[in-house]
Design a protein around this motif. Structure first.
Motif, PDB file in Angstrom:
ATOM      1  N   GLU A   1     -13.818   9.118   6.523  1.00 23.46           N
ATOM      2  CA  GLU A   1     -12.757   9.078   8.433  1.00 23.46           C
ATOM      3  C   GLU A   1     -11.839   7.823   7.685  1.00 23.46           C
ATOM      4  O   GLU A   1     -10.599   7.151   7.925  1.00 23.46           O
ATOM      5  CB  GLU A   1     -12.755   9.145   9.332  1.00 23.46           C
ATOM      6  CG  GLU A   1     -12.661  10.969   9.942  1.00 23.46           C
ATOM      7  CD  GLU A   1     -11.304  11.322   9.430  1.00 23.46           C
ATOM      8  OE1 GLU A   1     -10.827  10.777  10.144  1.00 23.46           O
ATOM      9  OE2 GLU A   1     -11.637  12.996   8.506  1.00 23.46           O
ATOM     10  N   LEU A   2     -13.626   6.733   7.356  1.00 26.97           N
ATOM     11  CA  LEU A   2     -13.322   5.318   7.181  1.00 26.97           C
ATOM     12  C   LEU A   2     -12.467   4.982   5.258  1.00 26.97           C
ATOM     13  O   LEU A   2     -12.007   4.411   5.334  1.00 26.97           O
ATOM     14  CB  LEU A   2     -14.566   4.841   7.063  1.00 26.97           C
ATOM     15  CG  LEU A   2     -15.538   3.984   8.399  1.00 26.97           C
ATOM     16  CD1 LEU A   2     -16.940   4.201   8.301  1.00 26.97           C
ATOM     17  CD2 LEU A   2     -14.763   3.217   9.403  1.00 26.97           C
ATOM     18  N   THR A   3     -13.098   5.602   4.653  1.00 29.11           N
ATOM     19  CA  THR A   3     -11.898   5.585   3.315  1.00 29.11           C
ATOM     20  C   THR A   3     -10.424   5.576   3.298  1.00 29.11           C
ATOM     21  O   THR A   3      -9.568   5.366   3.095  1.00 29.11           O
ATOM     22  CB  THR A   3     -12.651   7.070   2.315  1.00 29.11           C
ATOM     23  OG1 THR A   3     -13.734   6.771   2.462  1.00 29.11           O
ATOM     24  CG2 THR A   3     -11.481   7.159   1.207  1.00 29.11           C
ATOM     25  N   LYS A   4     -10.060   6.933   4.563  1.00 26.10           N
ATOM     26  CA  LYS A   4      -8.573   6.347   4.736  1.00 26.10           C
ATOM     27  C   LYS A   4      -8.352   5.308   5.328  1.00 26.10           C
ATOM     28  O   LYS A   4      -6.583   4.973   5.401  1.00 26.10           O
ATOM     29  CB  LYS A   4      -8.324   7.447   6.516  1.00 26.10           C
ATOM     30  CG  LYS A   4      -8.374   9.263   5.348  1.00 26.10           C
ATOM     31  CD  LYS A   4      -8.155   9.789   6.807  1.00 26.10           C
ATOM     32  CE  LYS A   4      -8.330  11.612   7.609  1.00 26.10           C
ATOM     33  NZ  LYS A   4      -8.153  12.380   8.617  1.00 26.10           N
ATOM     34  N   LEU A   5      -8.976   5.262   6.261  1.00 22.55           N
ATOM     35  CA  LEU A   5      -8.886   3.428   6.496  1.00 22.55           C
ATOM     36  C   LEU A   5      -9.043   1.930   5.973  1.00 22.55           C
ATOM     37  O   LEU A   5      -8.734   0.971   6.025  1.00 22.55           O
ATOM     38  CB  LEU A   5      -9.967   3.107   7.559  1.00 22.55           C
ATOM     39  CG  LEU A   5      -9.571   3.487   9.553  1.00 22.55           C
ATOM     40  CD1 LEU A   5     -10.702   3.677  10.559  1.00 22.55           C
ATOM     41  CD2 LEU A   5      -8.185   2.947  10.250  1.00 22.55           C
ATOM     42  N   GLY A   6      -9.035   2.456   4.449  1.00 18.98           N
ATOM     43  CA  GLY A   6      -9.608   1.356   3.574  1.00 18.98           C
ATOM     44  C   GLY A   6     -10.487   0.887   3.229  1.00 18.98           C
ATOM     45  O   GLY A   6     -11.022  -0.253   2.562  1.00 18.98           O
ATOM     46  N   ALA A   7     -11.797   1.340   3.887  1.00 14.29           N
ATOM     47  CA  ALA A   7     -13.220   1.400   3.385  1.00 14.29           C
ATOM     48  C   ALA A   7     -13.559   2.043   1.862  1.00 14.29           C
ATOM     49  O   ALA A   7     -12.964   3.422   1.484  1.00 14.29           O
ATOM     50  CB  ALA A   7     -13.820   2.262   4.803  1.00 14.29           C
ATOM     51  N   THR A   8     -14.274   1.178   1.268  1.00 15.06           N
ATOM     52  CA  THR A   8     -15.452   1.451   0.250  1.00 15.06           C
ATOM     53  C   THR A   8     -16.946   2.383   0.743  1.00 15.06           C
ATOM     54  O   THR A   8     -17.893   1.166   1.274  1.00 15.06           O
ATOM     55  CB  THR A   8     -15.036   0.951  -0.284  1.00 15.06           C
ATOM     56  OG1 THR A   8     -14.077   0.438  -0.778  1.00 15.06           O
ATOM     57  CG2 THR A   8     -16.324   1.055  -1.887  1.00 15.06           C
ATOM     58  N   ILE A   9     -17.365   2.951   1.009  1.00 15.32           N
ATOM     59  CA  ILE A   9     -18.679   3.486   1.566  1.00 15.32           C
ATOM     60  C   ILE A   9     -19.057   4.641   1.018  1.00 15.32           C
ATOM     61  O   ILE A   9     -18.501   6.033  -0.089  1.00 15.32           O
ATOM     62  CB  ILE A   9     -18.056   4.484   2.984  1.00 15.32           C
ATOM     63  CG1 ILE A   9     -19.027   4.778   3.628  1.00 15.32           C
ATOM     64  CG2 ILE A   9     -16.832   5.396   3.256  1.00 15.32           C
ATOM     65  CD1 ILE A   9     -18.837   4.804   5.578  1.00 15.32           C
ATOM     66  N   TYR A  10     -20.489   5.340   1.196  1.00 18.22           N
ATOM     67  CA  TYR A  10     -21.212   5.544   0.325  1.00 18.22           C
ATOM     68  C   TYR A  10     -22.563   6.387   1.251  1.00 18.22           C
ATOM     69  O   TYR A  10     -22.887   5.151   1.946  1.00 18.22           O
ATOM     70  CB  TYR A  10     -22.049   5.273  -0.550  1.00 18.22           C
ATOM     71  CG  TYR A  10     -20.615   3.980  -2.370  1.00 18.22           C
ATOM     72  CD1 TYR A  10     -20.182   5.315  -2.853  1.00 18.22           C
ATOM     73  CD2 TYR A  10     -20.714   2.868  -2.244  1.00 18.22           C
ATOM     74  CE1 TYR A  10     -19.689   3.804  -3.762  1.00 18.22           C
ATOM     75  CE2 TYR A  10     -20.129   2.319  -2.736  1.00 18.22           C
ATOM     76  CZ  TYR A  10     -19.326   2.942  -3.846  1.00 18.22           C
ATOM     77  OH  TYR A  10     -18.200   1.997  -4.385  1.00 18.22           O
TER      78      TYR A  10
END
Length: 419
Positions: A340-349
């Motif tokens: 869900e954060l990736t959808k918002l534009g985040a880069t997350i691991y």
């Protein structure tokens, strides 16, 4: 029900009353079932507590001869599954099958079942070994010593501790491995102490003495700190000087999520106690961390989603550890956050134990957030309406822990409409 959250601003000053802690309520409901002279006030109105109360009430109203096996459906309520498993194991001449949602049937229960079997419980699996539904034939548990792995869920430990004072010889519990969510264990012990049970917690051994009948007792449940976390996030993402007052809270809280006070001080939110209320204030001229915000949340993993979303909304990075229990919650919360954060534009691991978010000023608009039947996914993402418009799918899932959440957001100024 899907909700559209339009870009919003919160009122400069707001006040919200949050109902009792789900964690405290569910523990006290079980103790009340064991000791009926306990009275509760400010109990949680969450779905989980309603499910717990209904199951215990269903038990208390049953009359002999009982049905061969009574079906108890706890839906998505993981706490109820663990606590009721221990409770029904002690109820002599009662046979129940405890089941739940499709996701609940994927959540492990084996460690608790094996610990109860060490005490003499008669429990079997109806479908898949190690998972609900389970059949319990209640009986007197004569053993008083048990050991179990302590690095999965503290609820297994609390479930055993809650029935311990009703065991003939009490309980000596040996914990193996690194202990997860210690504040929740200490909460359980403190509540036992409040009704007169003697306990000790030394190194990896917990001892609970038996208690026949406590004195009549009125216990007031403190408001839920997990629910307060979303307002901490809102204040952190709002304009300087904004304030939200929340009640009713204690300085010497039993809840591990009261760690929010110190955590959010590092994200620009000051907490002031006054007459059992907390006032959250956005700190003026606050400078955000210049490097990744780092936290070990082993003691309070339930607030990880809120913190990760707050950091994203503030445009800062974070590295959160101690998150291994999030893999077996209502959903795999780490993977859900990543998606869900990736959808918002985040880069997350994410790993099995951690989450790393890179700093970014990008926040995509008009994104639909999936909630995965997880109340905390819905509530953790809602504060981002202060930064962009977004859609929360299946928004009614918040009733699991905080049924009034959306109305309370409207009260403080959020613009919310049904899609």
């Amino acid at each position: 029900m899907n909700l559209h959250l339009q870009p919003s601003k919160v009122n400069p000053q707001s006040e919200i009353k949050i109902t009792g802690s789900k964690s405290e309520t569910n523990r006290l409901l079980l103790l009340q079932a064991l000791y009926p002279n306990i009275t509760l006030e400010n109990a949680s109105n969450s779905d989980d507590s309603e499910v717990m109360s209904k199951a215990l009430l269903q038990d208390s109203k049953s009359q002999l001869p009982t049905p061969k096996s009574q079906l108890i459906d706890i839906h998505h309520a993981g706490t109820a599954m663990r606590f009721l498993t221990a409770y029904f194991a002690t109820q002599e001449n009662r046979e129940v099958i405890i089941t739940g949602s499709a996701r609940m049937k994927e959540r492990p229960i084996k460690i608790l079942v094996e610990a109860l079997q060490q005490l003499g419980a008669e429990i079997s699996y109806e479908e898949n070994n190690g998972f609900p539904p389970i059949r319990i034939k209640g009986k007197k548990l004569s053993n008083s010593r048990v050991s179990l792995s302590s690095d999965i869920s503290s609820q297994y430990i609390s479930a055993l501790l809650l029935i311990a004072p009703k065991l003939e010889n009490g309980l000596k519990l040996t914990l193996e491995g690194k202990i997860t969510s210690v504040p929740y264990i200490k909460m359980t012990l403190a509540l036992l102490n409040e009704i007169g049970v003697e306990t000790s917690f030394v190194e990896n051994t917990i001892t609970v003495n038996p208690l026949l009948t406590p004195n009549s007792k009125l216990l007031t449940v403190e408001s839920d700190w997990s629910s307060a976390s979303y307002f901490y996030s809102i204040v952190a993402l709002s304009e300087t000087g904004n304030q939200i007052k929340l009640s009713s809270y204690k300085k010497n809280s039993l809840q591990g999520d009261s760690a929010l006070i110190e955590i959010y001080k590092n994200l620009g939110v000051e907490t002031t106690f006054k007459n059992n209320t907390i006032l959250l204030t956005k700190i003026e001229n606050f400078h955000l961390p210049s490097s990744n915000f780092q936290l070990d949340l082993n003691d309070s993993p339930d607030i990880a989603q809120t913190i990760a979303v707050t950091c994203f909304g503030l445009g800062i990075g974070c590295h959160l550890t101690g998150l291994h229990t999030l893999k077996i919650k209502e959903t795999d919360r780490l993977e859900a956050l990543k998606t869900e954060l990736t959808k918002l534009g985040a880069t997350i691991y994410v790993t099995n134990n951690s989450l790393t978010l890179e700093a970014s000023s990008q926040v995509n608009s008009n994104i639909a957030i999936a909630t995965y039947n997880d109340h905390r996914m819905a509530m953790a993402f809602a504060p981002l309406a202060l930064k962009t418009d977004l859609i929360i799918n299946n928004a009614e899932v918040v009733s699991k822990s905080y049924p009034d959440f959306w109305e309370d957001l409207k009260t403080i100024g959020f613009s919310i409409s049904t899609q």
